[in-house]
Design a protein around this motif. Structure first.
Motif, PDB file in Angstrom:
ATOM      1  N   LYS A  40      44.587  -9.291  49.399  1.00  0.00           N
ATOM      2  CA  LYS A  40      43.181  -9.375  48.991  1.00  0.00           C
ATOM      3  C   LYS A  40      42.344  -9.880  50.127  1.00  0.00           C
ATOM      4  O   LYS A  40      41.218  -9.285  50.703  1.00  0.00           O
ATOM      5  CB  LYS A  40      42.252 -10.254  47.492  1.00  0.00           C
ATOM      6  CG  LYS A  40      43.416  -8.871  46.280  1.00  0.00           C
ATOM      7  CD  LYS A  40      42.349  -9.876  44.598  1.00  0.00           C
ATOM      8  CE  LYS A  40      43.040  -9.539  43.471  1.00  0.00           C
ATOM      9  NZ  LYS A  40      42.799  -9.548  42.685  1.00  0.00           N
ATOM     10  N   SER A  41      41.787 -10.933  50.419  1.00  0.00           N
ATOM     11  CA  SER A  41      41.283 -11.558  51.511  1.00  0.00           C
ATOM     12  C   SER A  41      41.500 -11.078  53.057  1.00  0.00           C
ATOM     13  O   SER A  41      40.540 -10.830  53.842  1.00  0.00           O
ATOM     14  CB  SER A  41      42.011 -12.745  51.950  1.00  0.00           C
ATOM     15  OG  SER A  41      43.291 -13.005  53.055  1.00  0.00           O
ATOM     16  N   MET A  42      42.240  -9.165  53.217  1.00  0.00           N
ATOM     17  CA  MET A  42      42.285  -8.618  54.300  1.00  0.00           C
ATOM     18  C   MET A  42      41.488  -8.105  53.924  1.00  0.00           C
ATOM     19  O   MET A  42      40.789  -7.473  55.401  1.00  0.00           O
ATOM     20  CB  MET A  42      43.727  -8.152  54.314  1.00  0.00           C
ATOM     21  CG  MET A  42      44.957  -9.138  54.798  1.00  0.00           C
ATOM     22  SD  MET A  42      44.616 -10.551  56.005  1.00  0.00           S
ATOM     23  CE  MET A  42      44.476  -8.993  57.173  1.00  0.00           C
ATOM     24  N   LYS A  43      40.693  -7.547  52.793  1.00  0.00           N
ATOM     25  CA  LYS A  43      39.644  -6.672  52.519  1.00  0.00           C
ATOM     26  C   LYS A  43      40.296  -5.303  53.276  1.00  0.00           C
ATOM     27  O   LYS A  43      38.962  -4.298  53.973  1.00  0.00           O
ATOM     28  CB  LYS A  43      38.519  -7.038  52.675  1.00  0.00           C
ATOM     29  CG  LYS A  43      38.307  -8.358  51.987  1.00  0.00           C
ATOM     30  CD  LYS A  43      36.674  -8.974  51.883  1.00  0.00           C
ATOM     31  CE  LYS A  43      36.933 -10.445  51.104  1.00  0.00           C
ATOM     32  NZ  LYS A  43      35.521 -10.514  50.357  1.00  0.00           N
TER      33      LYS A  43
ATOM     34  N   ILE B 284      50.280  -3.202  43.589  1.00  0.00           N
ATOM     35  CA  ILE B 284      48.703  -2.703  44.614  1.00  0.00           C
ATOM     36  C   ILE B 284      48.780  -1.487  43.536  1.00  0.00           C
ATOM     37  O   ILE B 284      49.873  -0.752  44.033  1.00  0.00           O
ATOM     38  CB  ILE B 284      48.904  -2.368  45.378  1.00  0.00           C
ATOM     39  CG1 ILE B 284      48.980  -3.693  46.454  1.00  0.00           C
ATOM     40  CG2 ILE B 284      48.144  -1.437  46.257  1.00  0.00           C
ATOM     41  CD1 ILE B 284      48.753  -3.913  47.926  1.00  0.00           C
ATOM     42  N   LEU B 285      47.876  -1.207  42.944  1.00  0.00           N
ATOM     43  CA  LEU B 285      47.551   0.762  42.533  1.00  0.00           C
ATOM     44  C   LEU B 285      46.720   1.059  42.807  1.00  0.00           C
ATOM     45  O   LEU B 285      46.030   0.601  43.958  1.00  0.00           O
ATOM     46  CB  LEU B 285      47.051  -0.342  40.714  1.00  0.00           C
ATOM     47  CG  LEU B 285      47.771  -1.136  40.104  1.00  0.00           C
ATOM     48  CD1 LEU B 285      47.017  -0.660  38.636  1.00  0.00           C
ATOM     49  CD2 LEU B 285      49.542   0.123  39.346  1.00  0.00           C
ATOM     50  N   HIS B 286      46.767   2.613  42.746  1.00  0.00           N
ATOM     51  CA  HIS B 286      46.027   3.351  43.517  1.00  0.00           C
ATOM     52  C   HIS B 286      45.103   4.297  42.558  1.00  0.00           C
ATOM     53  O   HIS B 286      45.865   4.732  42.604  1.00  0.00           O
ATOM     54  CB  HIS B 286      46.549   4.543  44.272  1.00  0.00           C
ATOM     55  CG  HIS B 286      45.560   4.952  45.523  1.00  0.00           C
ATOM     56  ND1 HIS B 286      45.984   5.902  45.116  1.00  0.00           N
ATOM     57  CD2 HIS B 286      44.777   4.864  45.803  1.00  0.00           C
ATOM     58  CE1 HIS B 286      44.864   6.608  46.037  1.00  0.00           C
ATOM     59  NE2 HIS B 286      43.845   6.507  46.971  1.00  0.00           N
ATOM     60  N   SER B 287      44.079   4.578  42.585  1.00  0.00           N
ATOM     61  CA  SER B 287      43.430   5.796  41.832  1.00  0.00           C
ATOM     62  C   SER B 287      42.995   6.343  42.690  1.00  0.00           C
ATOM     63  O   SER B 287      42.116   6.433  43.877  1.00  0.00           O
ATOM     64  CB  SER B 287      42.581   5.358  41.176  1.00  0.00           C
ATOM     65  OG  SER B 287      41.022   6.143  40.829  1.00  0.00           O
ATOM     66  N   LYS B 288      43.897   8.403  42.384  1.00  0.00           N
ATOM     67  CA  LYS B 288      43.262   9.128  43.050  1.00  0.00           C
ATOM     68  C   LYS B 288      41.802   9.589  42.919  1.00  0.00           C
ATOM     69  O   LYS B 288      40.964   9.909  43.756  1.00  0.00           O
ATOM     70  CB  LYS B 288      43.799  10.096  42.863  1.00  0.00           C
ATOM     71  CG  LYS B 288      44.157  11.340  43.724  1.00  0.00           C
ATOM     72  CD  LYS B 288      45.249  12.309  43.403  1.00  0.00           C
ATOM     73  CE  LYS B 288      45.227  13.584  44.753  1.00  0.00           C
ATOM     74  NZ  LYS B 288      46.130  14.594  44.560  1.00  0.00           N
ATOM     75  N   ALA B 289      41.422   8.881  41.634  1.00  0.00           N
ATOM     76  CA  ALA B 289      39.939  10.071  41.373  1.00  0.00           C
ATOM     77  C   ALA B 289      39.154   8.752  42.328  1.00  0.00           C
ATOM     78  O   ALA B 289      37.618   9.690  42.960  1.00  0.00           O
ATOM     79  CB  ALA B 289      39.613   9.695  39.638  1.00  0.00           C
ATOM     80  N   LEU B 290      39.328   7.957  41.907  1.00  0.00           N
ATOM     81  CA  LEU B 290      38.246   6.802  43.158  1.00  0.00           C
ATOM     82  C   LEU B 290      38.499   6.488  44.640  1.00  0.00           C
ATOM     83  O   LEU B 290      38.280   6.123  45.268  1.00  0.00           O
ATOM     84  CB  LEU B 290      38.379   5.244  42.387  1.00  0.00           C
ATOM     85  CG  LEU B 290      38.207   5.189  41.143  1.00  0.00           C
ATOM     86  CD1 LEU B 290      38.516   3.836  40.231  1.00  0.00           C
ATOM     87  CD2 LEU B 290      36.674   5.634  40.347  1.00  0.00           C
ATOM     88  N   ASN B 291      39.950   7.425  44.814  1.00  0.00           N
ATOM     89  CA  ASN B 291      40.243   6.869  46.108  1.00  0.00           C
ATOM     90  C   ASN B 291      40.168   4.779  46.557  1.00  0.00           C
ATOM     91  O   ASN B 291      39.715   4.729  46.998  1.00  0.00           O
ATOM     92  CB  ASN B 291      40.006   7.298  46.953  1.00  0.00           C
ATOM     93  CG  ASN B 291      40.359   7.460  48.380  1.00  0.00           C
ATOM     94  OD1 ASN B 291      41.648   7.032  48.437  1.00  0.00           O
ATOM     95  ND2 ASN B 291      39.961   7.549  49.985  1.00  0.00           N
ATOM     96  N   LYS B 292      40.855   4.109  45.761  1.00  0.00           N
ATOM     97  CA  LYS B 292      40.767   2.088  45.570  1.00  0.00           C
ATOM     98  C   LYS B 292      41.762   2.669  45.026  1.00  0.00           C
ATOM     99  O   LYS B 292      43.001   2.526  44.436  1.00  0.00           O
ATOM    100  CB  LYS B 292      39.426   2.345  44.704  1.00  0.00           C
ATOM    101  CG  LYS B 292      38.143   2.748  44.747  1.00  0.00           C
ATOM    102  CD  LYS B 292      37.496   1.364  45.584  1.00  0.00           C
ATOM    103  CE  LYS B 292      35.514   2.579  45.844  1.00  0.00           C
ATOM    104  NZ  LYS B 292      35.331   2.046  46.526  1.00  0.00           N
ATOM    105  N   PHE B 293      41.977   0.766  45.756  1.00  0.00           N
ATOM    106  CA  PHE B 293      43.227   0.120  45.295  1.00  0.00           C
ATOM    107  C   PHE B 293      42.656  -1.072  44.552  1.00  0.00           C
ATOM    108  O   PHE B 293      41.817  -1.260  44.386  1.00  0.00           O
ATOM    109  CB  PHE B 293      44.174  -0.548  46.487  1.00  0.00           C
ATOM    110  CG  PHE B 293      44.306   0.927  47.751  1.00  0.00           C
ATOM    111  CD1 PHE B 293      45.465   1.373  47.820  1.00  0.00           C
ATOM    112  CD2 PHE B 293      43.630   0.844  49.242  1.00  0.00           C
ATOM    113  CE1 PHE B 293      46.363   1.838  48.575  1.00  0.00           C
ATOM    114  CE2 PHE B 293      44.388   1.762  49.620  1.00  0.00           C
ATOM    115  CZ  PHE B 293      45.363   2.255  48.925  1.00  0.00           C
ATOM    116  N   TYR B 294      43.840  -1.530  43.529  1.00  0.00           N
ATOM    117  CA  TYR B 294      43.925  -2.730  42.551  1.00  0.00           C
ATOM    118  C   TYR B 294      44.476  -3.606  43.257  1.00  0.00           C
ATOM    119  O   TYR B 294      46.280  -2.851  43.145  1.00  0.00           O
ATOM    120  CB  TYR B 294      44.150  -2.247  41.263  1.00  0.00           C
ATOM    121  CG  TYR B 294      43.836  -3.618  40.437  1.00  0.00           C
ATOM    122  CD1 TYR B 294      42.345  -4.488  40.086  1.00  0.00           C
ATOM    123  CD2 TYR B 294      44.479  -3.852  39.744  1.00  0.00           C
ATOM    124  CE1 TYR B 294      42.634  -5.006  39.529  1.00  0.00           C
ATOM    125  CE2 TYR B 294      45.117  -5.123  39.366  1.00  0.00           C
ATOM    126  CZ  TYR B 294      43.576  -5.852  38.964  1.00  0.00           C
ATOM    127  OH  TYR B 294      43.638  -6.948  38.495  1.00  0.00           O
TER     128      TYR B 294
END
Length: 99
Positions: free
Chosen positions: A71-74, A7-17
Motif C-alpha cells: 500500500k505504501s508504494m501507492k 490483491i483484488l482487482h475490479s475491472k469496472a473501476l480499474n482499481k486494486f484493493y
C-alpha cells in the motif's frame, strides 16, 4: 491456519484493493463482493472483485506488514510488476519478514 496478503482487482473501476487475511480467502472475496464489510468500505463500490495476486505469508503479522508495504508504494504499476517479476515478490516478501 494460513495467512495471506491478497490483491483484488475490479475491472469496472480499474482499481486494486490490497488486504490481508488468515481465514478462507475465497469466502473473504465473496464477502467483499457482497458488501459484507459495510457500505463505507472501499470494496462496496462494486461487486466484480477478482483475485489478482495472493502471497502466502509466515503468519498474520507478516501478512499485515506485507500489505502495508505494498500500500505504501501507492502504485498500480508496482502491483502489475509484482505479478510479472518473481524477484520483486521475493524481495518484498523477505523485507517484511520478522528478523
Amino acid at each position: 491456519m494460513s495467512s495471506f496478503t491478497y490483491i483484488l482487482h475490479s475491472k469496472a473501476l480499474n482499481k486494486f484493493y490490497i488486504g490481508a487475511c488468515h481465514e478462507d480467502l475465497e469466502q473473504r472475496i465473496e464477502n467483499h463482493n457482497a458488501g459484507t464489510y459495510g457500505t463505507k468500505s472501499f470494496t462496496s463500490i462494486t461487486q466484480d472483485w477478482i483475485l489478482f495476486l495472493k502471497i502466502d505469508c509466515d503468519d498474520y503479522a507478516h501478512a499485515i506488514r506485507l500489505e502495508r508495504k505494498i500500500k505504501s508504494m501507492k502504485s498500480s504499476v508496482y502491483i502489475w510488476n509484482l505479478t510479472k517479476y518473481a524477484e520483486l515478490r521475493d524481495k518484498i516478501y523477505n523485507e517484511t519478514r520478522s528478523t
